[in-house]
Design an enzyme around this catalytic site. Structure first.
Site, short mmCIF file in Angstrom:
data_model
loop_
_atom_site.label_atom_id
_atom_site.label_comp_id
_atom_site.label_asym_id
_atom_site.label_seq_id
_atom_site.Cartn_x
_atom_site.Cartn_y
_atom_site.Cartn_z
N ASN A 1 -10.82 -29.93 -55.64
CA ASN A 1 -11.54 -31.03 -56.30
C ASN A 1 -12.07 -30.53 -57.64
OD1 ASN A 1 -13.46 -29.48 -54.73
ND2 ASN A 1 -14.95 -31.13 -54.92
N GLU B 1 -14.70 -32.02 -60.31
CA GLU B 1 -15.65 -33.07 -60.65
C GLU B 1 -15.83 -33.18 -62.15
OE1 GLU B 1 -18.33 -32.94 -56.58
OE2 GLU B 1 -19.24 -32.21 -58.43
N CYS C 1 -9.91 -35.57 -56.48
CA CYS C 1 -10.05 -34.91 -55.18
C CYS C 1 -8.97 -33.85 -55.01
CB CYS C 1 -9.92 -35.94 -54.07
SG CYS C 1 -11.18 -37.22 -54.09
N GLU D 1 -7.00 -33.37 -52.50
CA GLU D 1 -5.76 -33.90 -51.92
C GLU D 1 -4.86 -34.49 -53.01
OE1 GLU D 1 -8.92 -34.30 -51.02
OE2 GLU D 1 -9.06 -35.17 -49.00
N CYS E 1 -10.68 -39.11 -48.62
CA CYS E 1 -11.31 -40.38 -48.98
C CYS E 1 -10.25 -41.48 -48.96
CB CYS E 1 -11.98 -40.28 -50.35
SG CYS E 1 -10.82 -40.21 -51.74
#
Length: 133
Positions: free
Chosen positions: A46, A48, A57, A59, A90
């Protein structure tokens, strides 16, 4: 082509990238490893951003690496976190994974507790968005 899914190996691969996660705002570090039908593994973390909507993210980062390498068929995705418990992808990540394989195996692991949860994406996301062609 049938590929053998080594759950512990995939978790270990994601774990090896966890410290590369950039999460100064949430302090939730996540790494992912995607195993493809060709037996290759792609990783992501991830990343940010102060503008939260620009955060990516782990994934989706790993799926993007898979696509950039020319592959399109993930068979398993390991999601590793430093949280107390494993966390699932998510909703956005579930949709992105489903775009390529709605039957992918999702492996969720916490490095703190050592707990692992394994589910099929269909269990986590039974009705992905699909455009009729």
């Amino acid at each position: 082509m049938s590929v053998n899914i080594n759950i512990e190996g995939l978790i270990d691969k994601a774990k090896s990238f966890l410290s590369n996660s950039y999460a100064p705002y949430s302090n939730i570090h996540v790494a992912a490893a995607v195993l493809t039908d060709k037996g290759n593994i792609y990783t992501g973390v991830n990343v940010e951003n102060a503008s939260y909507g620009l955060t990516i993210c782990a994934e989706r980062s790993a799926i993007s690496a898979m696509v950039a390498a020319g592959e399109r068929r993930p068979v398993a995705v390991a999601v590793v976190t430093d949280m107390d418990n494993p966390i699932p992808p998510c909703g956005a990540c579930r949709q992105v994974i489903a775009e390529f394989n709605p039957k992918a195996l999702i492996i969720m692991h916490s490095v703190k507790s050592g707990k692992t949860i394994v589910k099929n994406l269909e269990e986590l996301f039974p009705q992905p968005f699909i455009l009729e062609k």
